[in-house]
Design a protein around this motif. Structure first.
Motif, PDB file in Angstrom:
ATOM      1  N   VAL A  26       0.866  -1.175   0.000  1.00 36.27           N
ATOM      2  CA  VAL A  26       0.000   0.000   0.000  1.00 36.27           C
ATOM      3  C   VAL A  26       0.905   1.227   0.000  1.00 36.27           C
ATOM      4  CG1 VAL A  26      -1.731   1.294   1.295  1.00 36.27           C
ATOM      5  CG2 VAL A  26      -1.835  -1.211   1.221  1.00 36.27           C
ATOM      6  N   ARG A  29      -3.165   5.416   1.228  1.00 39.53           N
ATOM      7  CA  ARG A  29      -4.557   5.072   1.502  1.00 39.53           C
ATOM      8  C   ARG A  29      -5.289   6.370   1.762  1.00 39.53           C
ATOM      9  NH1 ARG A  29      -7.412   5.306   5.836  1.00 39.53           N
ATOM     10  NH2 ARG A  29      -9.189   3.974   6.187  1.00 39.53           N
ATOM     11  N   ILE A  38      -6.966   3.028  -2.423  1.00 34.05           N
ATOM     12  CA  ILE A  38      -5.643   2.496  -2.085  1.00 34.05           C
ATOM     13  C   ILE A  38      -4.787   2.550  -3.337  1.00 34.05           C
ATOM     14  CG2 ILE A  38      -4.359   0.434  -1.408  1.00 34.05           C
ATOM     15  CD1 ILE A  38      -6.839  -0.435   0.206  1.00 34.05           C
ATOM     16  N   LEU A  40      -1.881   0.933  -4.845  1.00 32.89           N
ATOM     17  CA  LEU A  40      -1.135  -0.305  -4.640  1.00 32.89           C
ATOM     18  C   LEU A  40       0.097  -0.302  -5.533  1.00 32.89           C
ATOM     19  CD1 LEU A  40      -1.459  -2.918  -2.974  1.00 32.89           C
ATOM     20  CD2 LEU A  40      -2.543  -3.937  -4.978  1.00 32.89           C
ATOM     21  N   GLN A  48      -4.684   2.078  -8.883  1.00 31.66           N
ATOM     22  CA  GLN A  48      -5.621   2.572  -7.876  1.00 31.66           C
ATOM     23  C   GLN A  48      -6.684   1.523  -7.621  1.00 31.66           C
ATOM     24  OE1 GLN A  48      -7.095   6.759  -7.515  1.00 31.66           O
ATOM     25  NE2 GLN A  48      -8.962   5.837  -8.341  1.00 31.66           N
ATOM     26  N   ALA A  62     -10.244  -2.819   4.779  1.00 33.41           N
ATOM     27  CA  ALA A  62      -9.679  -1.631   4.121  1.00 33.41           C
ATOM     28  C   ALA A  62      -9.532  -0.462   5.096  1.00 33.41           C
ATOM     29  CB  ALA A  62     -10.540  -1.228   2.938  1.00 33.41           C
ATOM     30  N   ASN A  67      -0.120   2.534   5.173  1.00 34.71           N
ATOM     31  CA  ASN A  67       1.028   2.537   4.263  1.00 34.71           C
ATOM     32  C   ASN A  67       1.965   1.376   4.562  1.00 34.71           C
ATOM     33  OD1 ASN A  67      -0.050   4.890   3.329  1.00 34.71           O
ATOM     34  ND2 ASN A  67       1.714   6.155   3.788  1.00 34.71           N
TER      35      ASN A  67
END
Length: 162
Positions: A26, A29, A38, A40, A48, A62, A67
């Motif tokens: 991550v 966020r 997020i 990624l 995204q 979630a 991070n």
């Protein structure tokens, strides 16, 4: 079953409408009042991920993601809404609507942001494992690999034995 079907940075419009499985860290966020975004990251780039509250179990996970958590995402590739595209990314025209989210490994708060270019040498060496995740260091590792493979291929062609 494989951990991933695609790398994050390689998810493009060509996969529109398909379900993909992604693994990565991550990078950021963002909670926008009911919808969690997020960013990624893996070795190929960023994508995204959108987490809607329609799936309460996934959304609860979630909410706790931070991070540098290492996660696996299963979701549907769809076009980003008009005006939200990012032309700086290969995956900037699409987003992944998250159906399942699994935390593979939680992380403590990182000592620095991965995109921070003004790190002291002491900080970088103290947190070497984290430093190697930074994009600049990733590029260096790939360059080192490509150089080594070229040298080895040349030497092999010339009959050298390592």
């Amino acid at each position: 079953m494989a951990m991933r079907s695609e790398y994050c940075g390689l998810v493009t419009e060509a996969l529109m409408g398909q379900t993909v499985t992604l693994c990565g860290w991550v990078n950021r966020r963002r909670d926008h009042g009911g919808v969690i975004f997020i960013d990624l990251r893996d070795r190929e780039g960023y994508v995204q991920v959108v987490c809607d509250p329609d799936r309460p179990e996934m959304f609860k996970v979630a909410e706790d993601v931070r991070n540098e958590f290492c996660v696996q995402v299963k979701g549907l590739v769809r076009a980003r809404p008009a005006g939200t595209t990012n032309d700086k990314l290969k995956s900037g025209q699409i987003e992944v609507l998250c159906h399942e989210l699994v935390v593979l490994n939680a992380s403590v708060t990182p000592p620095f942001q991965m995109d921070d270019d003004n790190l002291s040498e002491t900080t970088r060496l103290t947190h070497r494992v984290m430093d190697l995740r930074r994009p600049a260091m990733q590029r260096n590792l790939v360059l080192r690999y490509k150089t080594a493979i070229q040298v080895r291929n040349f030497l092999d062609k010339e009959g050298f034995i390592d």
